[in-house]
Design a protein around this motif. Sequence first.
Motif, short mmCIF file in Angstrom:
data_model
loop_
_atom_site.label_atom_id
_atom_site.label_comp_id
_atom_site.label_asym_id
_atom_site.label_seq_id
_atom_site.Cartn_x
_atom_site.Cartn_y
_atom_site.Cartn_z
N SER A 111 0.79 -1.23 0.00
CA SER A 111 0.00 0.00 0.00
C SER A 111 0.81 1.28 0.00
CB SER A 111 -0.93 0.02 1.22
OG SER A 111 -1.87 -1.01 1.11
N ARG A 162 -4.01 1.53 -3.48
CA ARG A 162 -3.58 0.37 -2.70
C ARG A 162 -4.03 0.46 -1.24
NH1 ARG A 162 2.37 -0.79 -5.30
NH2 ARG A 162 1.57 -1.61 -7.27
N TYR A 163 -4.01 1.66 -0.66
CA TYR A 163 -4.55 1.82 0.70
C TYR A 163 -6.02 1.43 0.72
CZ TYR A 163 -0.56 4.40 2.68
OH TYR A 163 0.66 4.77 3.16
#
Length: 181
Positions: A111, A162-163
Amino acid sequence: MITNQPLSLTINGKAVGPIGVPEGLMMIDFLHEYVGLTGSRLGCGQGVCRACVVILDHADGTSEERRTCITGAHFFADKKVRTVEGHAQRNEKGEVVALSPIQQKFLEHFSFQCGYCTPGFVNGATVLVERLKRQPIAKDKVEETITEALNDHICRCTGYVRYYEAVKDVILSTPGLVKES
């Protein structure tokens, strides 16, 4: 003349203080300089980026993010605070033995790039997951809910996707966070 005032609070489950702290000292500086917890990051210094957030735990079991770069340390007097250092499970020697589900999924989803904003995202996502444990949401509201919860966090490396995917993974794989239709 700046005077020191005693400050006592609970950080990551441990009582801290009383410690003489200058009036007007920001919480980020207290964490870094007085208790050696440097995980929260000073990003913008204006409360905008949220790299500095900690979790403020309330007596009723709810929690919220609180920006430490614009909130004085004495605001936290007699309160319970969690920093990014308090999420992982540790053994009696203080060694990390297991990451929190959020931290683990952030690793699995790669992330972060530089990682500077990560402590804020970990705390923000943790507050979200804790809220969903009390108030589950419909599956079709997951992405919208993540966006609302993390929208104010800034990642200068543009790692948002990605987070968000990692948080979505945690929410969808944790029983009880999503209402079954």
